[in-house]
Design an enzyme around this catalytic site. Sequence first.
Site, PDB file in Angstrom:
ATOM      1  N   HIS A  42       0.855  -1.193   0.000  1.00 33.49           N
ATOM      2  CA  HIS A  42       0.000   0.000   0.000  1.00 33.49           C
ATOM      3  C   HIS A  42       0.885   1.234   0.000  1.00 33.49           C
ATOM      4  O   HIS A  42       1.986   1.222   0.549  1.00 33.49           O
ATOM      5  CB  HIS A  42      -0.882   0.053   1.254  1.00 33.49           C
ATOM      6  CG  HIS A  42      -1.881  -1.045   1.345  1.00 33.49           C
ATOM      7  ND1 HIS A  42      -3.048  -1.057   0.613  1.00 33.49           N
ATOM      8  CD2 HIS A  42      -1.895  -2.177   2.084  1.00 33.49           C
ATOM      9  CE1 HIS A  42      -3.742  -2.150   0.911  1.00 33.49           C
ATOM     10  NE2 HIS A  42      -3.060  -2.854   1.798  1.00 33.49           N
ATOM     11  N   ASP A  80       9.084   2.521   5.928  1.00 37.97           N
ATOM     12  CA  ASP A  80       9.062   2.874   4.505  1.00 37.97           C
ATOM     13  C   ASP A  80       9.865   1.882   3.676  1.00 37.97           C
ATOM     14  O   ASP A  80      11.024   1.581   3.986  1.00 37.97           O
ATOM     15  CB  ASP A  80       9.620   4.288   4.320  1.00 37.97           C
ATOM     16  CG  ASP A  80       9.346   4.837   2.933  1.00 37.97           C
ATOM     17  OD1 ASP A  80       8.353   4.410   2.298  1.00 37.97           O
ATOM     18  OD2 ASP A  80      10.120   5.707   2.478  1.00 37.97           O
TER      19      ASP A  80
HETATM   20 NI    NI Z   1      -3.494  -4.697   2.622  1.00 29.74          NI
END
Ligand code: NI
Length: 136
Positions: A42, A80
């Site tokens: 995501h 990250d």
């Molecule tokens: Ni997910």
Amino acid sequence: MSANVSITRRATFAAAHILCRDDWSDEKNREVFGACTTDHGHNYVIEVTVGGVLDPDTGMVVNLKHVDAVLRREFVDAVDHRHLNRDVEFLRGVIPTAENVAMAAFHRLEPHFKPARLMKVRVVETENNAAEVTAE
Ligand code: NI
């Protein structure tokens, strides 16, 4: 007259995760976690809201440079371009739902804004869902 004032800072990070429990069958995992039972990623947004008393000298509740630095150091740098199930010490043993990621971020960030106070962490996982953790 007094009023509660808060300021919100936003940051983004990209991370992979998988939602599944090793102690459940494939069938049960699919039933509960749907498409998230396979590895995927995501582009997350995290919003951090800090509240407190306005400093008349600066016109600020908290310096956003400080919020930014804490957010990067305590959270964004650790997640990250990482896999949330495998690479992140403070998510170890946790199913990395948006709710759990927001909860972990809240606990990591909370000690660092005094005398201001962390009021809310919001983690946007997709354009259709976001999780919020608020101070009690
Ligand atoms: Ni997910």
